[in-house]
Design a protein around this motif. Structure first.
Motif, PDB file in Angstrom:
ATOM      1  N   ASP A 196       0.815  -1.216   0.000  1.00 41.08           N
ATOM      2  CA  ASP A 196       0.000   0.000   0.000  1.00 41.08           C
ATOM      3  C   ASP A 196       0.852   1.271   0.000  1.00 41.08           C
ATOM      4  OD1 ASP A 196      -2.378  -1.433   0.031  1.00 41.08           O
ATOM      5  OD2 ASP A 196      -2.348  -1.588   2.217  1.00 41.08           O
ATOM      6  N   CYS A 197       2.143   1.140  -0.232  1.00 39.96           N
ATOM      7  CA  CYS A 197       3.045   2.293  -0.249  1.00 39.96           C
ATOM      8  C   CYS A 197       2.601   3.262  -1.349  1.00 39.96           C
ATOM      9  CB  CYS A 197       4.475   1.844  -0.501  1.00 39.96           C
ATOM     10  SG  CYS A 197       5.664   3.201  -0.449  1.00 39.96           S
ATOM     11  N   PRO A 198       2.505   4.559  -1.056  1.00 42.00           N
ATOM     12  CA  PRO A 198       2.063   5.522  -2.058  1.00 42.00           C
ATOM     13  C   PRO A 198       3.134   5.853  -3.100  1.00 42.00           C
ATOM     14  CG  PRO A 198       2.542   6.640  -0.006  1.00 42.00           C
ATOM     15  CD  PRO A 198       2.675   5.170   0.258  1.00 42.00           C
ATOM     16  N   GLU A 199       4.354   5.338  -2.935  1.00 37.30           N
ATOM     17  CA  GLU A 199       5.410   5.610  -3.898  1.00 37.30           C
ATOM     18  C   GLU A 199       5.505   4.463  -4.894  1.00 37.30           C
ATOM     19  OE1 GLU A 199      10.220   6.323  -3.965  1.00 37.30           O
ATOM     20  OE2 GLU A 199       9.113   6.723  -2.134  1.00 37.30           O
ATOM     21  N   LEU A 200       5.594   4.804  -6.175  1.00 39.09           N
ATOM     22  CA  LEU A 200       5.730   3.806  -7.232  1.00 39.09           C
ATOM     23  C   LEU A 200       6.920   4.175  -8.103  1.00 39.09           C
ATOM     24  CD1 LEU A 200       1.990   3.541  -8.340  1.00 39.09           C
ATOM     25  CD2 LEU A 200       3.238   1.963  -6.872  1.00 39.09           C
ATOM     26  N   LEU A 201       7.590   3.163  -8.662  1.00 33.17           N
ATOM     27  CA  LEU A 201       8.730   3.377  -9.543  1.00 33.17           C
ATOM     28  C   LEU A 201       8.440   2.799 -10.924  1.00 33.17           C
ATOM     29  CD1 LEU A 201      11.686   2.321  -7.211  1.00 33.17           C
ATOM     30  CD2 LEU A 201      10.889   4.634  -7.718  1.00 33.17           C
ATOM     31  N   CYS A 202       8.790   3.562 -11.962  1.00 32.24           N
ATOM     32  CA  CYS A 202       8.670   3.077 -13.337  1.00 32.24           C
ATOM     33  C   CYS A 202       9.745   2.023 -13.552  1.00 32.24           C
ATOM     34  CB  CYS A 202       8.841   4.227 -14.322  1.00 32.24           C
ATOM     35  SG  CYS A 202       8.850   3.703 -16.060  1.00 32.24           S
ATOM     36  N   GLY A 211      10.735   1.030 -16.392  1.00 30.69           N
ATOM     37  CA  GLY A 211      11.501   1.359 -17.593  1.00 30.69           C
ATOM     38  C   GLY A 211      12.643   2.321 -17.340  1.00 30.69           C
ATOM     39  N   CYS A 212      12.374   3.382 -16.560  1.00 33.49           N
ATOM     40  CA  CYS A 212      13.398   4.420 -16.375  1.00 33.49           C
ATOM     41  C   CYS A 212      13.719   4.713 -14.914  1.00 33.49           C
ATOM     42  CB  CYS A 212      12.958   5.707 -17.066  1.00 33.49           C
ATOM     43  SG  CYS A 212      11.516   6.482 -16.306  1.00 33.49           S
ATOM     44  N   GLY A 213      12.913   4.210 -13.987  1.00 29.73           N
ATOM     45  CA  GLY A 213      13.172   4.438 -12.575  1.00 29.73           C
ATOM     46  C   GLY A 213      12.547   5.697 -12.003  1.00 29.73           C
ATOM     47  N   THR A 214      11.758   6.417 -12.798  1.00 27.00           N
ATOM     48  CA  THR A 214      11.088   7.615 -12.298  1.00 27.00           C
ATOM     49  C   THR A 214      10.130   7.243 -11.177  1.00 27.00           C
ATOM     50  OG1 THR A 214      11.238   8.767 -14.413  1.00 27.00           O
ATOM     51  CG2 THR A 214       9.509   9.499 -12.922  1.00 27.00           C
ATOM     52  N   ALA A 215      10.175   8.017 -10.105  1.00 29.28           N
ATOM     53  CA  ALA A 215       9.294   7.765  -8.966  1.00 29.28           C
ATOM     54  C   ALA A 215       8.076   8.674  -9.040  1.00 29.28           C
ATOM     55  CB  ALA A 215      10.034   8.012  -7.654  1.00 29.28           C
ATOM     56  N   VAL A 216       6.923   8.143  -8.682  1.00 28.70           N
ATOM     57  CA  VAL A 216       5.695   8.933  -8.572  1.00 28.70           C
ATOM     58  C   VAL A 216       5.095   8.664  -7.201  1.00 28.70           C
ATOM     59  CG1 VAL A 216       5.196   8.979 -11.047  1.00 28.70           C
ATOM     60  CG2 VAL A 216       4.235   7.176  -9.641  1.00 28.70           C
ATOM     61  N   LEU A 217       4.375   9.644  -6.705  1.00 28.84           N
ATOM     62  CA  LEU A 217       3.710   9.526  -5.420  1.00 28.84           C
ATOM     63  C   LEU A 217       2.214   9.574  -5.663  1.00 28.84           C
ATOM     64  CD1 LEU A 217       4.132   9.433  -2.340  1.00 28.84           C
ATOM     65  CD2 LEU A 217       3.945  11.909  -2.354  1.00 28.84           C
ATOM     66  N   ILE A 218       1.510   8.551  -5.216  1.00 30.59           N
ATOM     67  CA  ILE A 218       0.065   8.479  -5.364  1.00 30.59           C
ATOM     68  C   ILE A 218      -0.547   9.032  -4.079  1.00 30.59           C
ATOM     69  CG2 ILE A 218      -1.913   6.975  -5.742  1.00 30.59           C
ATOM     70  CD1 ILE A 218       0.040   7.035  -8.090  1.00 30.59           C
ATOM     71  N   ALA A 219      -1.217  10.156  -4.190  1.00 35.37           N
ATOM     72  CA  ALA A 219      -1.827  10.791  -3.016  1.00 35.37           C
ATOM     73  C   ALA A 219      -3.314  10.477  -2.993  1.00 35.37           C
ATOM     74  CB  ALA A 219      -1.617  12.298  -3.054  1.00 35.37           C
ATOM     75  N   THR A 220      -3.804  10.075  -1.840  1.00 28.11           N
ATOM     76  CA  THR A 220      -5.232   9.835  -1.666  1.00 28.11           C
ATOM     77  C   THR A 220      -5.768  10.803  -0.633  1.00 28.11           C
ATOM     78  OG1 THR A 220      -4.798   8.156   0.011  1.00 28.11           O
ATOM     79  CG2 THR A 220      -5.048   7.385  -2.251  1.00 28.11           C
ATOM     80  N   PHE A 221      -7.006  11.160  -0.778  1.00 23.34           N
ATOM     81  CA  PHE A 221      -7.646  12.103   0.119  1.00 23.34           C
ATOM     82  C   PHE A 221      -8.905  11.480   0.691  1.00 23.34           C
ATOM     83  CE2 PHE A 221      -5.400  14.617  -3.012  1.00 23.34           C
ATOM     84  CZ  PHE A 221      -4.670  15.475  -2.208  1.00 23.34           C
ATOM     85  N   ALA A 222      -9.150  11.712   1.958  1.00 27.54           N
ATOM     86  CA  ALA A 222     -10.376  11.260   2.602  1.00 27.54           C
ATOM     87  C   ALA A 222     -11.186  12.493   2.967  1.00 27.54           C
ATOM     88  CB  ALA A 222     -10.062  10.444   3.844  1.00 27.54           C
ATOM     89  N   PHE A 223     -12.380  12.588   2.427  1.00 26.71           N
ATOM     90  CA  PHE A 223     -13.243  13.731   2.688  1.00 26.71           C
ATOM     91  C   PHE A 223     -14.313  13.337   3.695  1.00 26.71           C
ATOM     92  CE2 PHE A 223     -11.612  14.553  -1.556  1.00 26.71           C
ATOM     93  CZ  PHE A 223     -11.171  15.857  -1.410  1.00 26.71           C
ATOM     94  N   GLN A 224     -14.555  14.199   4.655  1.00 27.12           N
ATOM     95  CA  GLN A 224     -15.621  13.970   5.610  1.00 27.12           C
ATOM     96  C   GLN A 224     -16.877  14.682   5.117  1.00 27.12           C
ATOM     97  OE1 GLN A 224     -14.433  14.967   9.541  1.00 27.12           O
ATOM     98  NE2 GLN A 224     -12.652  13.650   9.515  1.00 27.12           N
ATOM     99  N   PRO A 225     -18.061  14.218   5.524  1.00 27.19           N
ATOM    100  CA  PRO A 225     -19.296  14.880   5.109  1.00 27.19           C
ATOM    101  C   PRO A 225     -19.281  16.348   5.550  1.00 27.19           C
ATOM    102  CG  PRO A 225     -19.792  12.854   6.297  1.00 27.19           C
ATOM    103  CD  PRO A 225     -18.324  13.082   6.398  1.00 27.19           C
ATOM    104  N   THR A 226     -19.884  17.188   4.738  1.00 29.91           N
ATOM    105  CA  THR A 226     -19.944  18.603   5.082  1.00 29.91           C
ATOM    106  C   THR A 226     -20.903  18.829   6.232  1.00 29.91           C
ATOM    107  OG1 THR A 226     -21.725  19.022   3.533  1.00 29.91           O
ATOM    108  CG2 THR A 226     -19.471  19.256   2.696  1.00 29.91           C
TER     109      THR A 226
END
Length: 68
Positions: free
Chosen positions: A29-35, A37-52
């Motif tokens: 479940d780590c939010p960091e992923l590596l390509c 092919g080239c090793g580029t790192a991306v960060l997958i950010a998730t947001f949790a919204f509470q009811p208004t």
């Protein structure tokens, strides 16, 4: 390790991405992923919204009106 196919800006195409060994203990479940092919790192950010607050508000009768 888990694999996902995502668009890589560096490779300019869809590439498999994998989760590197995570020192923070996230595991797959780590939010960091590596390509792979080239090793580029991306960060997958998730947001949790509470009811208004409006969703919890109940309609109250006007102070000047009384039920019949």
């Amino acid at each position: 390790m888990s694999d996902r196919e995502l668009y890589c800006d560096t490779c300019e195409g869809v590439q498999p991405f994998e989760v590197p060994p995570c020192p923070d203990g996230h595991g797959v479940d780590c939010p960091e992923l590596l390509c792979t092919g080239c090793g580029t790192a991306v960060l997958i950010a998730t947001f949790a919204f509470q009811p208004t607050r409006l969703a919890d508000r109940r309609r109250r009768p006007s102070p000047g009106r009384h039920a019949a």
